[in-house]
Write a protein that holds these residues in place. Structure first.
Motif, PDB file in Angstrom:
ATOM      1  N   LEU A  60      78.641 -38.646   6.125  1.00  0.00           N
ATOM      2  CA  LEU A  60      78.359 -37.503   6.610  1.00  0.00           C
ATOM      3  C   LEU A  60      76.542 -37.682   6.714  1.00  0.00           C
ATOM      4  N   ASP A  61      76.146 -37.291   7.628  1.00  0.00           N
ATOM      5  CA  ASP A  61      74.509 -37.447   7.874  1.00  0.00           C
ATOM      6  C   ASP A  61      73.892 -36.280   7.393  1.00  0.00           C
ATOM      7  N   SER A  62      72.704 -36.233   7.166  1.00  0.00           N
ATOM      8  CA  SER A  62      71.626 -35.215   6.559  1.00  0.00           C
ATOM      9  C   SER A  62      71.946 -33.811   7.396  1.00  0.00           C
ATOM     10  N   HIS A  63      71.704 -33.824   8.660  1.00  0.00           N
ATOM     11  CA  HIS A  63      72.007 -32.810   9.469  1.00  0.00           C
ATOM     12  C   HIS A  63      73.191 -31.857   9.150  1.00  0.00           C
ATOM     13  N   GLY A  64      74.443 -32.749   9.006  1.00  0.00           N
ATOM     14  CA  GLY A  64      75.669 -32.213   8.987  1.00  0.00           C
ATOM     15  C   GLY A  64      75.875 -31.545   7.317  1.00  0.00           C
ATOM     16  N   ALA A  65      75.311 -32.451   6.334  1.00  0.00           N
ATOM     17  CA  ALA A  65      75.039 -32.012   5.218  1.00  0.00           C
ATOM     18  C   ALA A  65      74.341 -30.593   4.914  1.00  0.00           C
ATOM     19  N   ARG A  66      73.295 -30.675   5.756  1.00  0.00           N
ATOM     20  CA  ARG A  66      72.431 -29.326   5.837  1.00  0.00           C
ATOM     21  C   ARG A  66      73.179 -28.155   6.165  1.00  0.00           C
ATOM     22  N   SER A  67      74.210 -28.311   7.304  1.00  0.00           N
ATOM     23  CA  SER A  67      74.775 -27.265   7.823  1.00  0.00           C
ATOM     24  C   SER A  67      75.515 -26.619   6.606  1.00  0.00           C
ATOM     25  N   VAL A  68      76.214 -27.278   5.752  1.00  0.00           N
ATOM     26  CA  VAL A  68      76.793 -26.633   4.690  1.00  0.00           C
ATOM     27  C   VAL A  68      76.026 -26.018   3.767  1.00  0.00           C
ATOM     28  N   LEU A  69      74.713 -26.472   3.463  1.00  0.00           N
ATOM     29  CA  LEU A  69      73.671 -25.764   2.660  1.00  0.00           C
ATOM     30  C   LEU A  69      73.533 -24.409   3.324  1.00  0.00           C
ATOM     31  N   ARG A  70      73.361 -24.564   4.827  1.00  0.00           N
ATOM     32  CA  ARG A  70      72.923 -23.153   5.447  1.00  0.00           C
ATOM     33  C   ARG A  70      74.259 -22.212   5.446  1.00  0.00           C
ATOM     34  N   ARG A  71      75.251 -22.606   5.367  1.00  0.00           N
ATOM     35  CA  ARG A  71      76.527 -21.677   5.000  1.00  0.00           C
ATOM     36  C   ARG A  71      76.554 -21.281   3.849  1.00  0.00           C
ATOM     37  N   TYR A  72      76.268 -22.075   2.641  1.00  0.00           N
ATOM     38  CA  TYR A  72      76.336 -21.536   1.511  1.00  0.00           C
ATOM     39  C   TYR A  72      75.142 -20.305   1.314  1.00  0.00           C
ATOM     40  N   ASP A 132      73.576 -18.630   3.523  1.00  0.00           N
ATOM     41  CA  ASP A 132      73.988 -17.365   4.236  1.00  0.00           C
ATOM     42  C   ASP A 132      74.879 -16.578   3.377  1.00  0.00           C
ATOM     43  N   ALA A 133      75.888 -17.250   2.864  1.00  0.00           N
ATOM     44  CA  ALA A 133      76.929 -16.574   2.083  1.00  0.00           C
ATOM     45  C   ALA A 133      76.305 -15.861   0.957  1.00  0.00           C
ATOM     46  N   TRP A 134      75.439 -16.598   0.346  1.00  0.00           N
ATOM     47  CA  TRP A 134      75.040 -16.277  -0.923  1.00  0.00           C
ATOM     48  C   TRP A 134      74.190 -14.879  -0.608  1.00  0.00           C
ATOM     49  N   PHE A 135      73.358 -14.793   0.315  1.00  0.00           N
ATOM     50  CA  PHE A 135      72.436 -13.755   0.674  1.00  0.00           C
ATOM     51  C   PHE A 135      73.018 -12.547   1.109  1.00  0.00           C
ATOM     52  N   ALA A 136      74.408 -12.905   1.821  1.00  0.00           N
ATOM     53  CA  ALA A 136      74.971 -11.703   2.277  1.00  0.00           C
ATOM     54  C   ALA A 136      75.849 -10.918   1.334  1.00  0.00           C
ATOM     55  N   SER A 137      76.202 -11.815   0.151  1.00  0.00           N
ATOM     56  CA  SER A 137      76.858 -11.046  -1.030  1.00  0.00           C
ATOM     57  C   SER A 137      75.911 -10.441  -1.858  1.00  0.00           C
ATOM     58  N   ALA A 138      74.451 -11.096  -2.053  1.00  0.00           N
ATOM     59  CA  ALA A 138      73.280 -10.469  -2.711  1.00  0.00           C
ATOM     60  C   ALA A 138      72.953  -9.122  -2.086  1.00  0.00           C
ATOM     61  N   LYS A 139      73.022  -9.101  -0.676  1.00  0.00           N
ATOM     62  CA  LYS A 139      72.736  -7.955  -0.093  1.00  0.00           C
ATOM     63  C   LYS A 139      73.881  -6.634  -0.269  1.00  0.00           C
TER      64      LYS A 139
END
Ligand SMILES: [Zn+2]
Length: 452
Positions: free
Chosen positions: A81-93, A95-102
């Motif tokens: 897995l390249d760093s861009h692919g790995a970062r997309s998982v971090l982005r997903r996390y 986004d999900a975290w901030f959506a819950s926080a909101k």
């Protein structure tokens, strides 16, 4: 996350299409490897934040913080897995975290932060990382790994230069890519552009997914018979399947047999196929409506929103019917396609529209059947079209043709098996002589009588 665009540039919408992947066994192993690595990234973030919580530290939630942690792990930690692919998982996390926080901030205590591990997580790459040449797609991999070219199983609806991102995912035993494209909003030639003053009302129903009444007494009825048949066949099939295996179903906590696992796998495939079929049919129905509206220069659609009825418990059978209707999806696909065609869409309250006479506005108690007959003024008309005309009137359409000038009839789901004789449904049994159900396996063609 849409990219920043110049304010003067033409309007665009983002649309995602899914395509299956045609892969060799080796390619499949590598692609699943990427998804597993993405699942590992996800699990690592969960683990990291669990430690931090145990130490009473603030969890890492922002994308940049998470990226810094990823960079600290160094290359090669997550396989191919390249760093861009790995970062997309971090982005997903993130986004999900901030959506819950909101949601929690707004007082919803049931909203929870991401906490479930997944064996496989979807990976997204943005424009510039992948290469798309016709049906060939190069999936990015980590530096130093051999290039990974795969084939899509269909032509994409969008030209390659519009594609902004691809998402690799696994669903019901198959590998897919979701391809998101930046599609310009349709430009119509002068004199043919939709006119916002021309309003059509849309009544959503089960018998007719869309019944549309427009100006000049023009109307469109999209039949949902094929979709209902698909639901019925699927329900019967599932029931039969469940009955057949009930004996070997594992008890709670018991590990299932290999045969049971095979059955579960098959069940997931069948469910996914059923969902795809209904989805496709609803998309086609919405496309029909928009094509009809564009041809008649309709610029505003008033859609009756019946979602109030969904909360009412109406008994086992009717509840099942309501659930199969997938009303939210019907509204979403229509909204998306209207937006791309430059047509406005508004939801209006549909209460009473199917039981009000459009001619004299009197209420008709308990209209039965498909025909609406008014006892006060002798009006009769198609019930769904009358409802659509009433909905249009609520948005200033104000057209109540007593006799529609022209009704266009279309069917949703013309591709569904069993609809055309060329695609018979294997779930359908031949129930009487001459009826054609399943073609069966390798049955020889009937010998045609040779003219003597
Ligand atoms: Zn009347």
């Amino acid at each position: 996350m849409p990219r920043r665009r110049a304010s003067q540039s033409p309007r665009v919408v983002y649309r995602t299409a899914r395509a299956g992947l045609r892969v060799t066994r080796g390619q499949r192993r590598r692609l699943v490897g990427l998804l597993i690595s993405a699942g590992d990234v996800w699990a690592c973030v969960l683990e990291l934040n669990a430690w931090r919580r145990a130490r009473q530290d603030r969890p890492f939630a922002s994308y940049s913080e998470l990226c810094r942690e990823l960079a600290a792990s160094g290359p090669g930690t997550f396989g191919e897995l390249d760093s861009h692919g790995a970062r997309s998982v971090l982005r997903r996390y993130s986004d999900a975290w901030f959506a819950s926080a909101k949601r929690r901030n707004e007082g919803d205590r049931t909203a929870r932060f991401p906490r479930r591990r997944r064996a496989l997580a979807p990976v997204r790459w943005y424009h510039g990382r992948f290469m798309l040449e016709g049906r060939r797609l190069r999936i990015p991999v980590a530096h130093g790994c051999p290039a990974l070219w795969v084939r899509l199983d269909r032509d994409l609806p969008h030209p390659p230069e519009q594609v902004r991102s691809i998402t690799l995912l696994y669903d019901a035993g198959r590998l897919w890519v979701d391809v998101t494209a930046e599609v310009p909003v349709a430009c119509h030639p002068a004199g043919h552009e939709p006119d916002p003053g021309r309003v059509a009302g849309v009544d959503l129903g089960i018998i007719h997914p869309y019944a549309v009444a427009g100006p000049d007494g023009q109307a469109l009825l999209v039949s949902g018979r094929a979709i209902r048949a698909e639901h019925r066949m699927h329900l019967a099939d599932t029931k039969g399947r469940v009955r057949a295996v009930a004996r070997r179903a594992p008890k709670p906590g018991q590990k299932g047999s290999r045969r049971w696992r095979h059955y579960r796998r098959r069940q997931r495939l069948v469910e996914a196929r059923h969902r795809r079929r209904v989805r496709q049919a609803q998309h086609e129905a919405a496309k029909t409506v928009i094509a009809w509206a564009v041809a008649r220069r309709i610029g505003s659609l008033a859609v009756g929103d019946p979602r109030g009825v969904l909360k009412v418990d109406a008994g086992r059978r009717h509840n099942q019917r309501i659930r199969e209707w997938r009303i939210g999806h019907l509204i979403t696909v229509l909204k998306d396609k209207a937006e791309a065609a430059g047509i406005g869409l508004q939801l209006v309250d549909e209460r009473g529209t199917s039981s009000t006479c459009p001619a004299c506005r009197s209420r008709i108690p308990k209209p039965a059947g498909r025909v609406l007959a008014c006892p006060a003024c002798q009006f009769t008309g198609h019930r769904d079209l009358t409802a659509a005309a009433n909905i249009a009137a609520r948005l200033g359409g104000g057209i109540t043709p007593v006799i529609p000038a022209g009704v266009t009839h279309r069917r949703a789901g013309a591709h569904l098996p069993g609809v055309a004789p060329s695609r018979r449904d294997p779930r359908r049994r031949a129930h009487h002589r001459g009826a054609r159900g399943s073609p069966g396996r390798h049955r020889p063609a009937r010998a045609s009588p040779t003219p003597g």
